[in-house]
Design an enzyme around this catalytic site. Structure first.
Site, PDB file in Angstrom:
ATOM      1  CG  ASP A   1       4.184   6.359   2.026  1.00 16.31           C
ATOM      2  OD1 ASP A   1       5.498   6.177   1.818  1.00 16.31           O
ATOM      3  OD2 ASP A   1       3.895   6.015   3.427  1.00 16.31           O
ATOM      4  CG  ASP A   2      -0.442   6.529  -0.311  1.00 11.90           C
ATOM      5  OD1 ASP A   2       0.074   5.475   0.224  1.00 11.90           O
ATOM      6  OD2 ASP A   2      -1.064   7.253   0.269  1.00 11.90           O
TER       7      ASP A   2
ATOM      8  CG  HIS B   1       2.757   2.191   1.069  1.00 17.16           C
ATOM      9  ND1 HIS B   1       3.118   2.061   2.301  1.00 17.16           N
ATOM     10  CD2 HIS B   1       1.677   3.104   0.794  1.00 17.16           C
ATOM     11  CE1 HIS B   1       2.310   2.786   2.832  1.00 17.16           C
ATOM     12  NE2 HIS B   1       1.565   3.601   1.996  1.00 17.16           N
TER      13      HIS B   1
ATOM     14  CG  HIS C   1      -2.822   2.357   1.135  1.00 15.60           C
ATOM     15  ND1 HIS C   1      -3.648   3.037   2.060  1.00 15.60           N
ATOM     16  CD2 HIS C   1      -1.386   2.688   1.079  1.00 15.60           C
ATOM     17  CE1 HIS C   1      -2.875   4.099   2.614  1.00 15.60           C
ATOM     18  NE2 HIS C   1      -1.714   4.002   1.980  1.00 15.60           N
TER      19      HIS C   1
ATOM     20  CG  HIS D   1       0.966  10.955   1.559  1.00 14.12           C
ATOM     21  ND1 HIS D   1       1.328  11.449   2.442  1.00 14.12           N
ATOM     22  CD2 HIS D   1       0.902   9.726   1.938  1.00 14.12           C
ATOM     23  CE1 HIS D   1       0.943  10.639   3.727  1.00 14.12           C
ATOM     24  NE2 HIS D   1       0.610   9.742   3.380  1.00 14.12           N
TER      25      HIS D   1
END
Length: 223
Positions: free
Chosen positions: A72-73, A123, A127, A217
């Site tokens: 993620d991210d 995603h 965020h 991550h």
């Protein structure tokens, strides 16, 4: 625990196996990740109740030994290329849930992810906690990231993960309307807290089950 639908995408032999949240029957405001899978196969009604696969839905035996690795991210300017190198050396394909703001800053990294054969998924753009957004704001978060990624890859994304696993019925409805399937996780080693690499490894292995999904991550050195 949620009743979940799991399906094997066409390229499941490349370690792809997703848990998909259905569009109905969800508790409002729930943020709990899926913590276990009752059956290592795509469950129909009978299989989910009994935990026993039917001949019609059981995938090939080799698929049952595999898990999906997700990040993620990202993309992250320092660590994404290191992740790609490690995955390439191990001949493993993963899914990168990218944030639109990062895509905007680092389109070249998105191109490298795509060229290495990994899945790229949505995603959101900024965020944010999707539960706090209006329907139009949720749609904007998805659309902006979709356009940025499509400009780089020429391919529409199929999967979406809400930041922090935070969602409600409005988020699910918006994702469905945009053609996404929502994906959470079954193993979360909490690498975002930057524990030692040995602890990330131990937590991952402790929760690992065939057909599971690991959440890592992109911007964590020890990951």
């Amino acid at each position: 625990a949620f009743i979940v639908n799991r399906k094997l995408p066409e390229n499941y032999f490349h370690t792809k196996d997703y848990v998909v949240i259905p569009a109905t029957g969800l508790p409002r405001g729930s943020a709990a990740p899926i913590t276990s899978l009752d059956s290592p196969v795509k469950p129909g009604n009978d299989e989910f109740k009994t935990g026993k696969p039917s001949e019609k839905t059981a995938p090939p035996p080799e698929v049952l030994k595999r898990m999906a690795i997700t990040f993620d991210d990202g993309p992250h300017p320092e660590y994404t290329e290191r992740l790609l190198l490690a995955l390439r050396e191990s001949r493993v394909r993963a899914t990168f849930f990218v944030v639109g703001k990062q895509v905007e800053l680092h389109p070249g990294l998105v191109r490298k992810i795509f060229q290495d054969g990994h899945e790229i998924a949505n995603h959101t753009f900024s965020h944010r906690d999707m539960r706090r957004l209006s329907a139009s704001e949720i749609a904007e978060e998805l659309d902006k990231t979709e356009k940025l990624v499509f400009a780089v890859t020429g391919k529409k994304m199929k999967y979406f993960r809400p930041p922090g696993g935070q969602y409600n019925s409005a988020v699910v409805a918006a994702a469905k309307e945009k053609g996404y399937e929502m994906v959470l996780w079954s193993v979360f080693p909490q690498d975002h807290r930057n524990p030692p690499a040995s602890q990330i490894r131990a937590r991952t292995l402790a929760g690992a089950k065939a057909g599971g999904i690991v959440l890592f991550h992109s911007g964590i050195q020890n990951t």
